[in-house]
Design a protein around this motif. Sequence first.
Motif, PDB file in Angstrom:
ATOM      1  N   PHE A  69     -56.871 -46.610 -13.169  1.00  0.00           N
ATOM      2  CA  PHE A  69     -55.948 -47.352 -14.024  1.00  0.00           C
ATOM      3  C   PHE A  69     -55.960 -46.791 -15.447  1.00  0.00           C
ATOM      4  O   PHE A  69     -54.904 -46.596 -16.068  1.00  0.00           O
ATOM      5  N   ILE A  70     -57.168 -46.507 -15.958  1.00  0.00           N
ATOM      6  CA  ILE A  70     -57.282 -45.953 -17.323  1.00  0.00           C
ATOM      7  C   ILE A  70     -56.605 -44.580 -17.381  1.00  0.00           C
ATOM      8  O   ILE A  70     -55.888 -44.258 -18.339  1.00  0.00           O
ATOM      9  N   PHE A  71     -56.824 -43.793 -16.350  1.00  0.00           N
ATOM     10  CA  PHE A  71     -56.203 -42.463 -16.300  1.00  0.00           C
ATOM     11  C   PHE A  71     -54.672 -42.578 -16.302  1.00  0.00           C
ATOM     12  O   PHE A  71     -53.977 -41.864 -17.031  1.00  0.00           O
ATOM     13  N   LEU A  72     -54.186 -43.502 -15.514  1.00  0.00           N
ATOM     14  CA  LEU A  72     -52.726 -43.723 -15.451  1.00  0.00           C
ATOM     15  C   LEU A  72     -52.190 -44.187 -16.804  1.00  0.00           C
ATOM     16  O   LEU A  72     -51.145 -43.736 -17.274  1.00  0.00           O
TER      17      LEU A  72
ATOM     18  N   TRP B 275     -74.810 -54.904  -9.602  1.00  0.00           N
ATOM     19  CA  TRP B 275     -73.751 -55.662 -10.268  1.00  0.00           C
ATOM     20  C   TRP B 275     -74.000 -55.752 -11.780  1.00  0.00           C
ATOM     21  O   TRP B 275     -73.063 -55.673 -12.579  1.00  0.00           O
ATOM     22  N   VAL B 276     -75.275 -55.892 -12.163  1.00  0.00           N
ATOM     23  CA  VAL B 276     -75.584 -55.957 -13.602  1.00  0.00           C
ATOM     24  C   VAL B 276     -75.243 -54.619 -14.262  1.00  0.00           C
ATOM     25  O   VAL B 276     -74.593 -54.582 -15.326  1.00  0.00           O
ATOM     26  N   PHE B 277     -75.657 -53.524 -13.642  1.00  0.00           N
ATOM     27  CA  PHE B 277     -75.337 -52.193 -14.196  1.00  0.00           C
ATOM     28  C   PHE B 277     -73.826 -51.988 -14.270  1.00  0.00           C
ATOM     29  O   PHE B 277     -73.305 -51.439 -15.242  1.00  0.00           O
ATOM     30  N   ILE B 283     -68.332 -53.225 -19.638  1.00  0.00           N
ATOM     31  CA  ILE B 283     -68.217 -53.656 -21.044  1.00  0.00           C
ATOM     32  C   ILE B 283     -68.175 -52.433 -21.960  1.00  0.00           C
ATOM     33  O   ILE B 283     -67.348 -52.335 -22.864  1.00  0.00           O
ATOM     34  N   LYS B 284     -69.061 -51.493 -21.673  1.00  0.00           N
ATOM     35  CA  LYS B 284     -69.132 -50.294 -22.513  1.00  0.00           C
ATOM     36  C   LYS B 284     -67.841 -49.480 -22.397  1.00  0.00           C
ATOM     37  O   LYS B 284     -67.328 -48.958 -23.394  1.00  0.00           O
ATOM     38  N   ARG B 285     -67.327 -49.415 -21.202  1.00  0.00           N
ATOM     39  CA  ARG B 285     -66.113 -48.601 -20.959  1.00  0.00           C
ATOM     40  C   ARG B 285     -64.903 -49.196 -21.685  1.00  0.00           C
ATOM     41  O   ARG B 285     -64.118 -48.467 -22.286  1.00  0.00           O
ATOM     42  N   ILE B 286     -64.782 -50.504 -21.591  1.00  0.00           N
ATOM     43  CA  ILE B 286     -63.624 -51.141 -22.223  1.00  0.00           C
ATOM     44  C   ILE B 286     -63.767 -51.113 -23.748  1.00  0.00           C
ATOM     45  O   ILE B 286     -62.799 -50.885 -24.469  1.00  0.00           O
TER      46      ILE B 286
END
Lengths: 87, 291
Positions: A69-72, B275-277, B283-286
Amino acid sequence: MITTTILNLFYSVVNLILTPVRLLPEATLPVDFTDAVAQVGQYIQPLNVVAPIATLGAIIALFLTIEGFIFLWKGINWLLRRLPTQS
Amino acid sequence: MKKIILTILISVLLFGGFVSQAEAQTVYSQITEWGHRTTLFVSASEELLLQDSIILDVFYEGEPSIVLQSTMGGMLWMGLGATREIIGTGHSRFSWDTSQIQMMRDSIAQVRASDPSVFITFGIGFTSPIQGTRFLGTVEYTAENRAIWFNNFGHLTGPDTLVGTIPIPTIAIEPPPEPPPPVLICEPLDIVCHIHNWFNTSVVNTLRWLFVPSQVALQQFAGIWDTVAGRVPLGYFALIRENLQNITEGTGGAYTIPSIPIFGTIRTSISILLWVFFGFWLIKRIAGMTI
């Protein structure tokens, strides 16, 4: 009659849009691929006793979906920036 | 002005009556053409224990020719009924031998069900008219758990002309047309009664004709997705997804790991950690994403 006509028109438009898709061939996976997946499954499945394979699969699927999705999103933005009036 | 109003009134009156009759004819013709499906149902006299696989052939050849139109978004399907849990994979093949159109499609379905009354179906959707005098349908089902009990099988839905030697019940899928509004028998001078009848036969029917969609128009959307779901490239995603699900949901393996009680705790702990990782990563990615 009015509702029926609107529905028929909508159906015709959808049909028209989908016409090129109908001309495409049926999707079939190569036998080698399905065999390989089945074989991988046979080796991974016993690990399910100690490793949560289903969880791992779900997380990988989510990861790929989000990254896709991010890539798109970035691709669309890049295309928009190519427009002459956009900076 | 009065003349114009009178003309409009008479037009509505006549138009309403005319429309009502025309609509009734249209609905009737739709029902005679589409309103029934034929169910071919073969029942076994006793439970059949399936050890490996089952192949069911349904064959029709002869006159009159079978005609299936497309406006209904038709779906022709065959199925297998089971009385116990079933796990397995099935294929269905349908072919029409006709000089005009030949079509064949394979579909694969994996079924895992614990509902004892489960009925697995394999279907084909069609959007263009199909006509022919020779029809062949095959369902092949292979069990993974090697033990399937079928107490009935061979469920084929088709047009009225698909008649075999087995008794065929007919099920109406088109809802019966709404009954016409009641028409009161009026005394010659009972104006209110006449107005009531006029309102029912003309205005109500006109409004119904104008705004109530026909069932055919509604049902034609039913099979539209199936026509594209199996095509390239969308079909690849579905097939890959099915295959990958086999990895996590499949049974049996190349080797076995002895089950030790602590494995359950380790498995749950790993699952929670994953799931925690994943949450931290998300969170970090967004947070670090630049738009």
